[in-house]
Enzyme design. Structure first.
Site, PDB file in Angstrom:
ATOM      1  N   GLY A  52      -0.403  32.220  18.568  1.00 41.02           N
ATOM      2  CA  GLY A  52      -0.165  33.026  19.756  1.00 41.02           C
ATOM      3  C   GLY A  52      -0.057  32.243  21.049  1.00 41.02           C
ATOM      4  N   TYR A  53      -0.241  30.920  21.008  1.00 36.46           N
ATOM      5  CA  TYR A  53      -0.217  30.123  22.232  1.00 36.46           C
ATOM      6  C   TYR A  53       1.212  29.942  22.752  1.00 36.46           C
ATOM      7  CZ  TYR A  53      -5.080  28.563  21.371  1.00 36.46           C
ATOM      8  OH  TYR A  53      -6.431  28.494  21.172  1.00 36.46           O
ATOM      9  N   GLY A  54       1.327  29.933  24.090  1.00 38.23           N
ATOM     10  CA  GLY A  54       2.613  29.644  24.707  1.00 38.23           C
ATOM     11  C   GLY A  54       3.019  30.710  25.708  1.00 38.23           C
ATOM     12  N   THR A  60       3.921  27.136  21.664  1.00 35.53           N
ATOM     13  CA  THR A  60       3.169  25.890  21.551  1.00 35.53           C
ATOM     14  C   THR A  60       3.355  25.254  20.181  1.00 35.53           C
ATOM     15  OG1 THR A  60       1.532  26.636  23.169  1.00 35.53           O
ATOM     16  CG2 THR A  60       0.876  24.856  21.690  1.00 35.53           C
TER      17      THR A  60
END
Length: 326
Positions: A52-54, A60
């Protein structure tokens, strides 16, 4: 670089884990690649991410994947950790820890990361709606397929770790090898039950937010210089804890050490801790953090830090049940 075993496993990782959450939203792709190259140059082999990063979900991992694709042993030298749990879309099964999502989330991460396996696949949060029998079935299939090597948890309570390991033992599988928890001098709640559980089951603890969102990174000195940067320490947090932070930064000056280094060095003395997660946005920040590995805090220094940041339980600083019973 003196490497540590990740919990009870034979896997050796650096005592600092490179967090990639800034890659994309706060650090450009080119700079992110430079930071990762510098991490390898300094012997840091443990990288942490999440699906879920970014700025958009998955960004990400895509940045890390394009770095791996450059070759040069980048993937082979990296112990790669990523996570699943959060909803990736508004479709009902694109999140949590069902066997369905474990399979599809892993395949999606592998594609973004441009690799054929994940070394440490972590559950980003406990899923109270999915039974452990189903979770371990999903993880076991991935392991049999060679898509993951180890499973870890994040943000679990002590009893969740116990339940997970009991279910794994019934299935005769390895179970969890790590727990990623919020842990720093200002947030020591995991010492009540999570750390004792991790020690008992041989889990390596990976602290996130080791500097309490920047509060332990010398925020008052930076504030005085008008150089707070883009840290996450907020005005409310500073004012609420100003007296303690003044004492902490004063003590660090007595030691002749940077507050950020002291905060991370303290974590490296804690039971079950394998590697705090650092989130440098620049190579300079990465290089600066290496001091924490060599910084030795003597018993007097550790006692002073306990005075400034007491453990969250009375009765002689003992964990549960003595914290609230006999």
């Amino acid at each position: 670089m003196e490497y540590r075993h990740l919990g009870r496993t034979g896997l050796r990782v650096s005592p600092l884990c490179l967090g990639t959450m800034n890659f994309g939203p706060r650090t450009s792709e080119a700079d992110s690649h430079t930071v990762m190259d510098a991490a390898h140059e300094h012997g840091i082999n443990f990288f942490d991410s999440a699906n879920g990063y970014g700025s958009h979900k998955g960004e990400t991992e895509e940045i890390v994947g394009r770095w791996f694709a450059q070759g040069g042993g980048r993937r082979e030298k990296t112990v790669l950790a990523t996570k699943l749990y959060g909803d990736m879309t508004d479709w009902p099964n694109d999140g949590k820890l069902s066997a369905y999502n474990i399979r599809q989330a892993c395949d999606a991460s592998l594609k973004r990361l441009q690799t054929d396996h994940i070394d440490l696949y972590q559950m980003h949060h406990v899923d109270r709606a999915t039974p452990w029998e189903e979770i371990w079935e999903g993880m076991s299939v991935l392991r049999q397929q060679g898509k993951i090597l180890y499973a870890g948890s994040s943000n679990f309570a002590g009893w969740h770790l116990a339940a997970a390991q009991a279910s794994a033992a019934e299935r005769k599988v390895v179970g969890l090898v790590s727990e990623q928890s919020l842990y720093n001098l200002m947030s020591r709640w995991v010492e009540l039950e999570v750390l004792p559980a991790a020690e008992h089951y041989g889990l390596g603890v990976i602290p996130w937010s080791p500097l309490a969102g920047g509060l332990l990174g010398g925020v008052l000195a930076k504030q005085a210089k008008g150089d707070e940067g883009r840290g996450t320490a907020n005005t409310e947090g500073i004012e609420k804890n100003r007296a303690t932070l003044e004492a902490y930064e004063g003590f660090c000056r007595e030691l002749g050490e940077d507050p950020a280094d002291v905060g991370i060095a303290w974590l490296l003395t804690r039971p079950a801790v394998t590697a705090p997660i650092i989130g440098p946005r620049t190579v300079e920040q990465l290089t600066k953090s290496l001091r924490s590995i060599d910084l030795v805090l003597d018993e007097k220094a550790l006692a002073r830090l306990d005075e400034l940041f007491p453990a969250p339980f009375p009765n002689g600083s003992k964990p549960a049940p003595e914290a609230y019973a006999w």
